[in-house]
Design a protein around this motif. Structure first.
Motif, PDB file in Angstrom:
ATOM      1  N   ASN A 153      11.375   1.143   3.681  1.00 52.25           N
ATOM      2  CA  ASN A 153      10.302   2.095   3.967  1.00 52.25           C
ATOM      3  C   ASN A 153       8.987   1.631   3.369  1.00 52.25           C
ATOM      4  O   ASN A 153       8.959   0.923   2.365  1.00 52.25           O
ATOM      5  N   ILE A 154       7.923   2.065   4.004  1.00 45.63           N
ATOM      6  CA  ILE A 154       6.576   1.994   3.442  1.00 45.63           C
ATOM      7  C   ILE A 154       5.934   3.343   3.722  1.00 45.63           C
ATOM      8  O   ILE A 154       6.265   4.012   4.698  1.00 45.63           O
ATOM      9  N   SER A 155       5.024   3.750   2.867  1.00 40.51           N
ATOM     10  CA  SER A 155       4.434   5.086   2.974  1.00 40.51           C
ATOM     11  C   SER A 155       2.987   5.028   3.417  1.00 40.51           C
ATOM     12  O   SER A 155       2.248   4.116   3.047  1.00 40.51           O
TER      13      SER A 155
ATOM     14  N   ASP B 148       0.156   2.214   2.151  1.00 39.04           N
ATOM     15  CA  ASP B 148       0.231   1.738   0.768  1.00 39.04           C
ATOM     16  C   ASP B 148       1.319   0.677   0.708  1.00 39.04           C
ATOM     17  O   ASP B 148       2.511   0.990   0.643  1.00 39.04           O
ATOM     18  N   MET B 149       0.937  -0.590   0.750  1.00 40.07           N
ATOM     19  CA  MET B 149       1.908  -1.684   0.782  1.00 40.07           C
ATOM     20  C   MET B 149       2.733  -1.762  -0.502  1.00 40.07           C
ATOM     21  O   MET B 149       3.847  -2.277  -0.494  1.00 40.07           O
ATOM     22  N   GLN B 150       2.204  -1.228  -1.593  1.00 39.02           N
ATOM     23  CA  GLN B 150       2.952  -1.248  -2.850  1.00 39.02           C
ATOM     24  C   GLN B 150       4.112  -0.257  -2.829  1.00 39.02           C
ATOM     25  O   GLN B 150       4.985  -0.300  -3.690  1.00 39.02           O
ATOM     26  N   SER B 151       4.149   0.613  -1.821  1.00 37.10           N
ATOM     27  CA  SER B 151       5.244   1.577  -1.698  1.00 37.10           C
ATOM     28  C   SER B 151       6.478   0.977  -1.032  1.00 37.10           C
ATOM     29  O   SER B 151       7.497   1.658  -0.904  1.00 37.10           O
ATOM     30  N   LEU B 152       6.422  -0.289  -0.641  1.00 37.74           N
ATOM     31  CA  LEU B 152       7.517  -0.941   0.071  1.00 37.74           C
ATOM     32  C   LEU B 152       8.824  -0.831  -0.704  1.00 37.74           C
ATOM     33  O   LEU B 152       8.883  -1.146  -1.890  1.00 37.74           O
ATOM     34  N   THR B 153       9.864  -0.346  -0.028  1.00 38.83           N
ATOM     35  CA  THR B 153      11.193  -0.259  -0.620  1.00 38.83           C
ATOM     36  C   THR B 153      12.211  -0.900   0.316  1.00 38.83           C
ATOM     37  O   THR B 153      11.999  -0.980   1.526  1.00 38.83           O
ATOM     38  N   VAL B 154      13.307  -1.341  -0.240  1.00 42.00           N
ATOM     39  CA  VAL B 154      14.449  -1.847   0.517  1.00 42.00           C
ATOM     40  C   VAL B 154      15.530  -0.783   0.432  1.00 42.00           C
ATOM     41  O   VAL B 154      15.890  -0.349  -0.658  1.00 42.00           O
TER      42      VAL B 154
ATOM     43  N   ASN C 193       9.054 -11.596  14.465  1.00 38.61           N
ATOM     44  CA  ASN C 193       8.847 -10.190  14.802  1.00 38.61           C
ATOM     45  C   ASN C 193       9.648  -9.278  13.890  1.00 38.61           C
ATOM     46  O   ASN C 193      10.805  -9.554  13.575  1.00 38.61           O
ATOM     47  N   PHE C 194       9.010  -8.195  13.482  1.00 44.50           N
ATOM     48  CA  PHE C 194       9.730  -7.132  12.791  1.00 44.50           C
ATOM     49  C   PHE C 194       9.292  -5.798  13.373  1.00 44.50           C
ATOM     50  O   PHE C 194       8.215  -5.673  13.948  1.00 44.50           O
ATOM     51  N   ASP C 195      10.167  -4.814  13.262  1.00 47.72           N
ATOM     52  CA  ASP C 195       9.916  -3.487  13.826  1.00 47.72           C
ATOM     53  C   ASP C 195       9.423  -2.538  12.750  1.00 47.72           C
ATOM     54  O   ASP C 195      10.008  -2.473  11.660  1.00 47.72           O
ATOM     55  N   LEU C 196       8.377  -1.809  13.071  1.00 46.02           N
ATOM     56  CA  LEU C 196       7.899  -0.705  12.239  1.00 46.02           C
ATOM     57  C   LEU C 196       8.209   0.590  13.003  1.00 46.02           C
ATOM     58  O   LEU C 196       7.525   0.918  13.971  1.00 46.02           O
ATOM     59  N   LYS C 197       9.239   1.271  12.584  1.00 48.33           N
ATOM     60  CA  LYS C 197       9.583   2.559  13.197  1.00 48.33           C
ATOM     61  C   LYS C 197       8.779   3.624  12.462  1.00 48.33           C
ATOM     62  O   LYS C 197       8.722   3.617  11.242  1.00 48.33           O
ATOM     63  N   PHE C 198       8.157   4.512  13.237  1.00 52.24           N
ATOM     64  CA  PHE C 198       7.341   5.539  12.597  1.00 52.24           C
ATOM     65  C   PHE C 198       7.717   6.920  13.079  1.00 52.24           C
ATOM     66  O   PHE C 198       8.245   7.108  14.175  1.00 52.24           O
ATOM     67  N   ASP C 199       7.463   7.874  12.200  1.00 57.09           N
ATOM     68  CA  ASP C 199       7.703   9.298  12.460  1.00 57.09           C
ATOM     69  C   ASP C 199       6.577  10.031  11.728  1.00 57.09           C
ATOM     70  O   ASP C 199       6.582  10.111  10.508  1.00 57.09           O
ATOM     71  N   VAL C 200       5.588  10.495  12.492  1.00 60.10           N
ATOM     72  CA  VAL C 200       4.387  11.086  11.912  1.00 60.10           C
ATOM     73  C   VAL C 200       4.208  12.494  12.481  1.00 60.10           C
ATOM     74  O   VAL C 200       4.280  12.695  13.695  1.00 60.10           O
ATOM     75  N   THR C 201       3.967  13.450  11.590  1.00 60.37           N
ATOM     76  CA  THR C 201       3.741  14.833  12.007  1.00 60.37           C
ATOM     77  C   THR C 201       2.352  15.281  11.562  1.00 60.37           C
ATOM     78  O   THR C 201       1.986  15.104  10.393  1.00 60.37           O
ATOM     79  N   PHE C 202       1.600  15.852  12.500  1.00 58.08           N
ATOM     80  CA  PHE C 202       0.273  16.407  12.221  1.00 58.08           C
ATOM     81  C   PHE C 202       0.356  17.913  12.326  1.00 58.08           C
ATOM     82  O   PHE C 202       1.039  18.449  13.186  1.00 58.08           O
ATOM     83  N   LYS C 203      -0.387  18.597  11.461  1.00 58.12           N
ATOM     84  CA  LYS C 203      -0.467  20.064  11.529  1.00 58.12           C
ATOM     85  C   LYS C 203      -1.914  20.475  11.591  1.00 58.12           C
ATOM     86  O   LYS C 203      -2.760  19.857  11.035  1.00 58.12           O
TER      87      LYS C 203
END
Length: 151
Positions: A5-7, A28-34, A141-151
């Motif tokens: 994940n990245i945030s 925030d690239m520093q949020s990168l986790t495995v 190639n790498f995949d960035l899967k995203f799930d974003v919610t706006f209110k």
């Protein structure tokens, strides 16, 4: 292959009526986790390597950015977004699909962005830059899967 994940640090999308005309997302690239390696030592090694200059150089390039330039409705709940992606101070155009779901005052977009890391100076183990890598080749190639919610 591995996953993690990245945030987002921030994000916005400009909506006019039922269409979208722009936006910006900062990661925030520093949020990168495995997430797929459970052994703490091995997990820390891979996460550290991905954060290093071999890959994303997060100490030098702590933020990545996606600037949305346009969007078009393609069918049903599907949209095609175009913009510029910046990783390691390298900016390139990108187009991707997203599915929209609306529930009350929330709008959710999900999808996958396919990124060619070789365009962003992420060269480690890349067949685009090095020959004779054999089993040490890492796909560009790498995949960035995203799930974003706006209110």
């Amino acid at each position: 292959s591995h996953y993690g994940n990245i945030s987002f640090e921030s994000g916005s999308l400009i909506q006019r009526d039922n269409s979208y005309s722009g936006g910006e997302f900062v990661v925030d690239m520093q949020s990168l986790t495995v997430e797929d390696i459970k052994d703490a030592r091995t997990n820390a090694q891979l996460a550290g390597h991905l954060r290093s200059d071999d890959f994303f150089g997060v100490d030098t390039y702590p933020k990545s950015r996606l600037v949305i330039r346009s969007a078009k409705h393609t069918s049903g709940n599907n949209f095609e977004f175009s913009g510029n992606l910046t990783i390691k101070d390298q900016t390139h155009p990108i187009t991707f699909q997203a599915e929209r779901a609306i529930s009350g005052d929330a709008t959710r977009f999900t999808g996958t962005i396919i990124v060619d890391r070789s365009k962003f100076n992420v060269r480690y183990g890349s067949g685009s830059f090095f020959s004779n890598l054999g089993d040490n080749l890492i796909y560009d190639n790498f995949d960035l899967k995203f799930d974003v919610t706006f209110k």
